[in-house]
Design a protein around this motif. Sequence first.
Motif, short mmCIF file in Angstrom:
data_model
loop_
_atom_site.label_atom_id
_atom_site.label_comp_id
_atom_site.label_asym_id
_atom_site.label_seq_id
_atom_site.Cartn_x
_atom_site.Cartn_y
_atom_site.Cartn_z
N GLN A 144 0.77 -1.21 0.01
CA GLN A 144 -0.10 0.01 0.12
C GLN A 144 0.96 1.20 0.08
N LEU A 145 1.91 1.25 0.81
CA LEU A 145 2.87 2.25 0.91
C LEU A 145 3.45 2.66 -0.71
N MET A 146 3.90 1.47 -1.44
CA MET A 146 4.56 1.73 -2.76
C MET A 146 3.31 2.24 -3.53
N ALA A 147 2.06 1.91 -3.43
CA ALA A 147 1.00 2.13 -4.31
C ALA A 147 0.46 3.49 -4.20
N ARG A 148 0.60 4.04 -2.92
CA ARG A 148 0.49 5.57 -2.82
C ARG A 148 1.68 6.44 -3.24
N HIS A 149 2.93 5.94 -3.28
CA HIS A 149 3.90 6.83 -3.64
C HIS A 149 4.58 6.27 -5.01
N ALA A 150 3.76 5.45 -5.84
CA ALA A 150 4.17 5.16 -7.20
C ALA A 150 5.56 4.59 -7.13
N ILE A 151 5.93 3.55 -6.26
CA ILE A 151 7.32 2.85 -6.35
C ILE A 151 6.86 1.54 -7.11
N PRO A 152 7.78 1.35 -7.93
CA PRO A 152 7.53 0.14 -8.97
C PRO A 152 7.54 -1.30 -8.15
N THR A 153 6.66 -1.99 -8.43
CA THR A 153 6.45 -3.33 -7.68
C THR A 153 5.47 -4.14 -8.53
N ALA A 154 5.36 -5.30 -8.27
CA ALA A 154 4.48 -6.38 -8.98
C ALA A 154 3.06 -6.03 -8.66
N SER A 155 2.03 -5.99 -9.57
CA SER A 155 0.59 -5.82 -9.16
C SER A 155 0.16 -7.17 -8.19
N TYR A 156 -0.76 -6.69 -7.34
CA TYR A 156 -1.03 -7.75 -6.24
C TYR A 156 -2.68 -7.51 -5.83
#
Length: 441
Positions: free
Chosen positions: A111-123
């Motif tokens: 959720q942190l990565m989603a809020r800050h557009a940090i690249p990771t696998a979709s989940y």
Amino acid sequence: MGMKILVIGSGAREHAIATTLLKGASVDEVTVAPGNPGMELDGIRTTHIDPSNHAALIEFMQSSGYDWALIGPEVPLIHGIVDDFHEVGLKAFGPTRAAAQVEGSKEFAKQLMARHAIPTASYRSFTDYEAAAAYVTKHGAPIVIKADGLAAGKGVTVALDVQTALGALENIFFERRFGNAGLKVVIEEFLEGQEFSLMSFVNGTEFWPMPISQDHKRAYDDDKGPNTGGMGAYSPVPQISDDTVEQAINTIVRPTVEALAEEGMPFTGILYAGLIATDEGPKVIEFNARFGDPETEVVLPLLTSDLGEGINAILNDEQPTFTWRTDATGLGVVLAADGYPDKPKKGTPVPTIPADADSHIYYAGVKNAKNPVEKKTTDSTSSTGLVSSSGRVLVYETVAPTLQDAQSKIYDTLNALDTTGFFYRHDIGAKALEAVVPDNK
């Protein structure tokens, strides 16, 4: 007078940290709580205090006049040991309970990565088997199944077929293999590419990256077998370009530490980014809130500055200095007990591995034998007086001019030993030798 430092933890990672701290002129004394008897062979002090007993650790620090503590494993961090130390005015190198959630909850990190557009696998995350199984069946494989909480590095299944994915969900939800860590599951898209670990010293929004390393998670050669806590590592990783590392620093590490600070959870300590180099650039697989294991055992031997001095500067909000060898490779191989990771065999005598100025034995799952026998064998190895007490028993590490030199030295030595009752991977570092180094783009 040099500093006195308490290292909390008991494994090969803490052995490497203590050894590196003692190399520096700024440090006079290191005690590891609880440590292990293998560390004592190196003259490192240990004290039998459980890392979960924060009050006893605080009392030890105060009564012994220790300057600060470094927390090795994740569990005390997630249980707020740093907050407890701060409350009584003690310094500790590690994140607070709030900041340590980047490791403590996969969903929090996502959720942190989603809020800050940090690249990771979709989940997607799920709290019941039926919904998770329906999603897997519809999505298909390959797919990645992760227990949400802590599972000692073993809570991740990379499922290449739907059957394996459903089996992993059954382990988590029905067999409760990971206890409360599996009350929630995170299911991710499968990412293609080479993995690498990027650890950084962090103080709020400032950070100092270490050389990258590559861990080998699967138990057996050619990445076969179950996931483990790590079977070996090497640093640097020549097939990951400098540009990719730079991109990871700018698109992942910097925005993550800034995001935590911005959201009122500033991070101090070691941020470990487990990354994968995809065609779309580096993406996050996982974050850890502490030194990686076994990556620490191959990265810290490349440090040329004083580790204690650097961390002390961070704890005093000063600018630290960290310098690294760029002319050598660190490589380490884990010797594990037969049956690891599911049912490691305990009580097997640990062989003596010869070390020299450029190599080291970092002990983990060992205890003193009740009746140690000095057993001479034909290959001139002798018993250490230690026996195996858990899965990963030790890391045999060396620093050499090239990766090939490091591999030759480690494997020539290990292959000549009687390792009955233990096993190790024979291909640590092979991916680097097989890979074509990509052009810097």
